[in-house]
Write a protein that holds these residues in place. Structure first.
Motif, short mmCIF file in Angstrom:
data_model
loop_
_atom_site.label_atom_id
_atom_site.label_comp_id
_atom_site.label_asym_id
_atom_site.label_seq_id
_atom_site.Cartn_x
_atom_site.Cartn_y
_atom_site.Cartn_z
N ASN A 1 -2.25 8.54 -48.71
CA ASN A 1 -1.83 7.41 -47.89
C ASN A 1 -2.51 6.10 -48.11
O ASN A 1 -3.41 6.17 -48.83
CB ASN A 1 -1.77 7.64 -46.40
N ASP A 2 -1.79 4.87 -47.56
CA ASP A 2 -2.68 3.76 -47.99
C ASP A 2 -3.87 3.17 -47.35
O ASP A 2 -4.35 2.34 -47.53
CB ASP A 2 -1.51 2.58 -47.71
N ARG A 3 -4.33 4.33 -46.66
CA ARG A 3 -5.80 3.96 -46.14
C ARG A 3 -6.69 4.44 -47.28
O ARG A 3 -7.94 3.91 -47.22
CB ARG A 3 -6.29 4.97 -44.96
N PHE A 4 -6.48 4.83 -48.36
CA PHE A 4 -7.20 5.53 -49.25
C PHE A 4 -6.99 4.55 -50.59
O PHE A 4 -5.84 4.16 -51.08
CB PHE A 4 -7.02 6.84 -49.97
N PHE A 5 -7.97 4.05 -51.30
CA PHE A 5 -8.21 3.19 -52.33
C PHE A 5 -9.37 3.31 -53.10
O PHE A 5 -10.32 3.94 -52.88
CB PHE A 5 -8.11 1.75 -51.65
N ALA A 6 -9.18 3.33 -54.48
CA ALA A 6 -10.23 3.56 -55.49
C ALA A 6 -10.24 2.28 -56.64
O ALA A 6 -9.11 1.98 -56.97
CB ALA A 6 -10.12 4.77 -56.16
N VAL A 7 -11.31 2.16 -57.01
CA VAL A 7 -11.43 0.90 -58.08
C VAL A 7 -12.55 1.55 -59.04
O VAL A 7 -13.34 2.22 -58.71
CB VAL A 7 -11.94 -0.21 -57.53
N ARG A 8 -12.48 0.80 -60.21
CA ARG A 8 -13.29 1.04 -61.37
C ARG A 8 -13.39 -0.18 -62.26
O ARG A 8 -12.90 -0.26 -63.25
CB ARG A 8 -12.83 2.40 -62.25
N PRO A 9 -13.93 -1.26 -61.57
CA PRO A 9 -13.85 -2.54 -62.19
C PRO A 9 -14.27 -2.79 -63.68
O PRO A 9 -13.58 -3.56 -64.38
CB PRO A 9 -14.49 -3.56 -61.33
N GLU A 10 -15.12 -2.10 -63.98
CA GLU A 10 -15.97 -2.14 -65.44
C GLU A 10 -15.68 -0.90 -66.14
O GLU A 10 -16.35 -1.02 -67.23
CB GLU A 10 -17.49 -2.64 -65.20
N SER B 1 -16.60 1.97 -65.79
CA SER B 1 -17.65 2.93 -65.54
C SER B 1 -17.80 3.54 -64.09
O SER B 1 -17.13 4.36 -63.71
CB SER B 1 -19.10 2.38 -65.95
N VAL B 2 -18.63 3.24 -63.06
CA VAL B 2 -18.71 3.26 -61.80
C VAL B 2 -17.32 3.40 -61.11
O VAL B 2 -16.77 2.14 -61.24
CB VAL B 2 -19.92 2.34 -61.17
N SER B 3 -17.00 4.14 -60.29
CA SER B 3 -16.01 3.88 -59.50
C SER B 3 -16.25 4.28 -57.82
O SER B 3 -17.26 4.68 -57.61
CB SER B 3 -14.72 5.02 -59.69
N THR B 4 -15.52 3.53 -57.14
CA THR B 4 -15.78 3.62 -55.51
C THR B 4 -14.43 4.01 -55.03
O THR B 4 -13.62 3.31 -55.35
CB THR B 4 -16.31 2.10 -55.01
N LEU B 5 -14.45 4.79 -54.21
CA LEU B 5 -13.36 5.53 -53.37
C LEU B 5 -13.64 5.10 -51.93
O LEU B 5 -14.42 5.18 -51.33
CB LEU B 5 -13.29 7.06 -53.47
#
Lengths: 115, 113
Positions: free
Chosen positions: B62-71, B73-77
């Motif tokens: 659902n939309d409470r979950f989001f993930a990024v990987r800006p460069e 390499s490293v990712s954040t959930l």
């Protein structure tokens, strides 16, 4: 809807004997299958794989058999060793369907090899 | 590093709080994946990154979950307004390219009280 099923939650065998872990799938688009092994507090580690163009793949003590008509695969470990005790996951993906990055896993089977 | 690393290894949070889970993939791996393993289940796909972009986020519940990987390499959930049902082990994996074998990290065990 479970597309990959491992119907045996656990299996116990004696050291030196054969371990047979089973897996069934329902999605006909799956054309690549993998087995992963997982120890507690660790991530799954790749064990062996098979593509749908083969019916058998062997690597040392580990052999995977694929029966496409039955949508069934099995992992044979011979001879079983106490260090093989772990949870084994069957996984599948569809390379031809363009989803070669997305694994669908079964629930796993806990294998215990008794000394 | 030699393998995929994830921090923290364990996270306990209260219902309604925000959490971030971090994944450091194997150096040079362009593809990165998040999976979630609930108790008694196998890992379930959440999201796949190719480089910096989320190529497939169809597994996010659902939309409470989001993930990024800006460069790339490293990712954040990121999980907002956590619920008890979010309690699970969150696994990260990376692979050299999208159709090569993924290597999994040890996971972050999230407990929402």
């Amino acid at each position: 809807d479970q597309q990959v099923k491992q119907n045996s939650p656990s299996l116990s065998v004696q050291e030196g004997r054969i371990s047979i872990l089973n897996c069934d799938y329902t999605n006909s688009m799956f054309d690549y299958f993998l087995w992963y092994k997982k120890y507690p507090a660790e991530g799954p580690t790749f064990l062996i794989s098979i593509s749908s163009i083969k019916d058998k793949n062997e690597d040392g003590r580990f052999t995977v058999f694929l029966n496409k008509s039955a949508k069934h695969l099995s992992l044979h470990i011979v001879p079983s060793q106490p260090g093989d005790s772990a949870v084994y996951f069957c996984a599948a993906y569809s390379g031809s369907g363009g989803s070669n990055y997305k694994l669908t896993f079964g629930k796993g089977t806990l294998l215990t090899v008794n000394p | 590093g030699a393998g995929v690393s994830q921090t923290p290894s364990n996270k306990v949070t209260e219902k309604g709080k925000y959490v971030e889970l971090r994944c450091d993939p194997i150096s040079g791996h362009t593809a990165l994946y998040w999976y979630r393993q609930s108790l008694g289940q196998g890992p379930e796909f959440l999201i796949y990154f190719q480089g910096t972009g989320a190529a497939d986020d169809s597994g996010l519940p659902n939309d409470r979950f989001f993930a990024v990987r800006p460069e790339g390499s490293v990712s954040t959930l990121k999980i907002q307004r956590t619920e008890r049902g979010d309690s699970a082990v969150y696994l990260c994996a990376s692979s050299l390219v999208s159709d090569s074998l993924p290597y999994f990290g040890p996971g972050t065990r999230l407990t929402v009280t």
